[in-house]
Scaffold this active site. Structure first.
Site, PDB file in Angstrom:
ATOM      1  N   ASP A 102       0.826  -1.235  -0.217  1.00 59.91           N
ATOM      2  CA  ASP A 102       0.151  -0.200   0.291  1.00 59.91           C
ATOM      3  C   ASP A 102       0.899   1.227   0.087  1.00 59.91           C
ATOM      4  OD1 ASP A 102      -2.682   1.331   0.271  1.00 59.91           O
ATOM      5  OD2 ASP A 102      -3.217  -0.682   1.290  1.00 59.91           O
ATOM      6  N   ASP A 142      -3.227   4.398  -2.336  1.00 59.77           N
ATOM      7  CA  ASP A 142      -4.527   4.979  -1.637  1.00 59.77           C
ATOM      8  C   ASP A 142      -4.984   6.326  -2.073  1.00 59.77           C
ATOM      9  OD1 ASP A 142      -6.273   4.590   0.842  1.00 59.77           O
ATOM     10  OD2 ASP A 142      -5.321   6.328   1.446  1.00 59.77           O
ATOM     11  N   HIS A 167     -11.206  -4.001   2.653  1.00 60.42           N
ATOM     12  CA  HIS A 167     -11.237  -3.579   3.897  1.00 60.42           C
ATOM     13  C   HIS A 167     -12.235  -2.400   4.081  1.00 60.42           C
ATOM     14  CE1 HIS A 167      -8.522  -0.873   1.950  1.00 60.42           C
ATOM     15  NE2 HIS A 167      -8.315   0.041   2.849  1.00 60.42           N
ATOM     16  N   ASP A 168     -12.515  -1.432   3.336  1.00 58.73           N
ATOM     17  CA  ASP A 168     -13.484  -0.454   3.645  1.00 58.73           C
ATOM     18  C   ASP A 168     -14.935  -0.501   2.966  1.00 58.73           C
ATOM     19  OD1 ASP A 168     -11.382   1.472   4.363  1.00 58.73           O
ATOM     20  OD2 ASP A 168     -10.940   2.120   2.272  1.00 58.73           O
TER      21      ASP A 168
END
Length: 562
Positions: A98, A199, A331-332
């Site tokens: 990430d 991100d 994960h979101d």
């Protein structure tokens, strides 16, 4: 179309805090991941995307980074990370990390210096502005509720944070910031990683002057989403092309950018094969299909026509220009089986149907940990059990605005990010075999039934279906590179489409509902001697593909030639 290894790959996303705890502190770690590499090899994935493991005070579970070139103590050490990388490469898998560079943590050394004084050499690494009439510099709202500005007493100015107040935005206008980022990226690539997931990368350029969002007369909300001022900003493509020129182009890697509020036309600028920017982007249009006019927490039932329209638009408009990423949860996001399938009566059938969709479209499929065993949303009975900053902020803000507790909790049950963050369910042992102590976030009570141990032992499990889908992708180029065309578009219960590569054809038929559904293949679709590649029910080979009565959540994939 140019062949690339990342187009032919299947990516497995790991959220380290929730994957596997090796030392009994209740928190997943790098050694825990290492202990499960053979499991990932058995599944058949090619690439692991590792969510942030860098030094962080954990205000936003690692997406607030205080040191980009060190590992969080809870997760292990650089030596552990190097062992993980080697373990993946030894098994023929790749690792992408990430990259979180729209913002850092407020505990990063750069920000500690930046806030000391207005003439500090690091001041311009972040976005500082004086207030106006005792208020924030503008009316921008944070993605995590409230103002996007935080007052700092030391210098009597505000800093911008599009997310948490502990996540100050980096100033990409400053060439020194960009150079620091590129040097850091090079450091990781030279260690041998295979790419980056970036991100909120399309937020790094802000409109000059940072103007307020225009509001209508009588509008009472103090803060507003200023997407036109920081989404797909004026210099974002310049920055990404510079990044590609200075760093990315020097390595054989994959990149996927998380891109907020993009259209296919926007995406083509980020991923166009002649643009020298990114391999692919994550878009959110499909993730908003069950949101009402009030946004994410204004939940409404999804409509299959909308799902078909969105996927078809992205498949069609990017075709021949760039590459799609394929995901239904991460994960979101809440768990896809609870959101788009049926996590009770047709758990196995709907889980397999949704997997069929993801793995037979054009693009690179992403599997989020636990998806392959059919993990579901969770319903904690109190807000005190939730850990996610977005959930906690929303709960407080909505209560203060007069919403009912019951309604707020229902929205959290449907859309909350902690749905995807409950610990991985390895076995029916206490705490789902994730840890020997109390986990950082409670496990889903259904772990006694839904777990890896049970899935591996059941040849008809969702896991084994995923494994076969991944094998098929490696065996048939048409699944990767075939063109897409929707079929029987008017059918309100069935999603069907055709893939085409040379003389080969693939026909995918998906019943999205818990009742039987009729399917008629349009006359213009020629089909002869179809071979059933995969399905989630037993199928009689003599059945007429042109006229089918599909069982609840039935999925079929046929291959034939023309």
């Amino acid at each position: 179309m140019e062949r690339k290894w990342w187009k032919e790959s299947v990516v497995y996303q790991i959220y380290p805090r929730s994957f596997k705890d090796s030392n009994g502190d209740g928190i997943g770690d790098l050694q825990g991941i290492i202990s499960k590499l053979d499991y990932l090899k058995t599944l058949g994935v090619n690439v692991v995307w590792l969510c942030p493991v860098y030094k962080s005070p954990n205000d936003d579970n690692g997406y607030d980074i205080s040191n980009y070139q060190d590992i969080m103590d809870e997760f292990g050490t650089i030596a552990d990370w190097e062992m993980l990388l080697q373990g993946l490469h030894d098994r023929g898998m790749k690792l992408i990390m990430d990259l979180v560079v729209n913002h850092s943590s407020d505990e990063h050394a750069w920000f500690a210096e930046s806030r000391k004084s207005k003439d500090n050499p690091y001041r311009d690494y972040y976005i500082w502005r004086p207030g106006s009439d005792g208020r924030e510099p503008n009316n921008w709202g944070s993605f995590f509720s409230g103002s996007a500005w935080q007052y700092d007493e030391a210098t009597d100015e505000y800093f911008l944070h599009l997310f948490s107040k502990k996540q100050p935005d980096l100033n990409w206008e400053n060439e020194k910031v960009r150079r620091e980022v590129y040097d850091m990226m090079t450091w990781w690539l030279d260690k041998g990683i295979d790419g980056f997931r970036m991100d909120v990368i399309n937020l790094i350029s802000k409109v000059p002057g940072l103007p307020s969002v225009p509001v209508e007369d009588g509008e009472s909300r103090p803060y507003h989403f200023g997407g036109d001022y920081f989404v797909n900003g004026p210099r974002v493509h310049e920055y990404l092309q510079e990044m590609n020129r200075e760093v990315l182009s020097k390595y054989d890697i994959m990149t996927v950018g998380e891109a907020v509020d993009v259209t296919p036309e926007d995406a083509a600028l980020y991923v166009g094969e002649d643009r020298d920017e990114l391999s692919m982007v994550f878009h959110f249009e499909l993730m908003g299909v069950d949101s009402g006019p009030g946004g994410k927490w204004d939940c409404k039932p999804w409509v299959l026509k909308d799902i078909k329209d969105i996927i078809t638009k992205w498949q069609t408009l990017l075709s021949g220009k760039g590459w799609n990423s394929l995901y239904l949860n991460n994960h979101d996001q809440p768990r896809m089986l609870s959101r788009f399938g049926n996590d009770t009566d047709y758990h196995k059938e709907s889980g397999k149907m949704l997997a069929t969709l993801l793995h037979t479209l054009q693009g690179t499929p992403y599997i989020y940990q636990g998806e392959e065993i059919g993990m579901t949303n969770v319903k904690f009975d109190s807000i005190s059990h939730y850990k996610d900053i977005e959930i906690i902020n929303m709960h407080k803000e909505y209560l203060e605005a007069g919403h009912k507790e019951e309604d707020i909790m229902n929205s959290i049950y449907i859309k909350g990010r902690d749905n995807g963050r409950t610990p991985m369910q390895w076995s029916s042992e206490p705490q789902a075999g994730f840890t020997t102590s109390t986990p950082w976030l409670a496990v889903n009570p259904n772990y006694t039934e839904i777990n890896v141990e049970n899935a591996l032992a059941d040849p008809d499990s969702i896991f084994h279906y995923y494994k076969r889908l991944i094998e098929l992708r490696k065996e048939h180029d048409i699944i990767v590179y075939g063109d897409y065309k929707i079929v029987a578009e008017e059918n309100e219960r069935v999603y069907a489409y055709q893939r085409a590569l040379g003389s080969e054809r693939l026909l995918v038929i998906l019943n999205f509902f818990g009742e039987s559904a009729s399917f008629e293949l349009p006359a213009e679709v020629g089909i002869s001697e179809p071979e059933l590649l995969i399905g989630n029910y037993d199928v009689g080979q003599a059945e007429d593909v042109r006229s089918l009565e599909l069982r609840p959540y039935e999925a079929r994939v046929y291959k034939f030639s023309v």
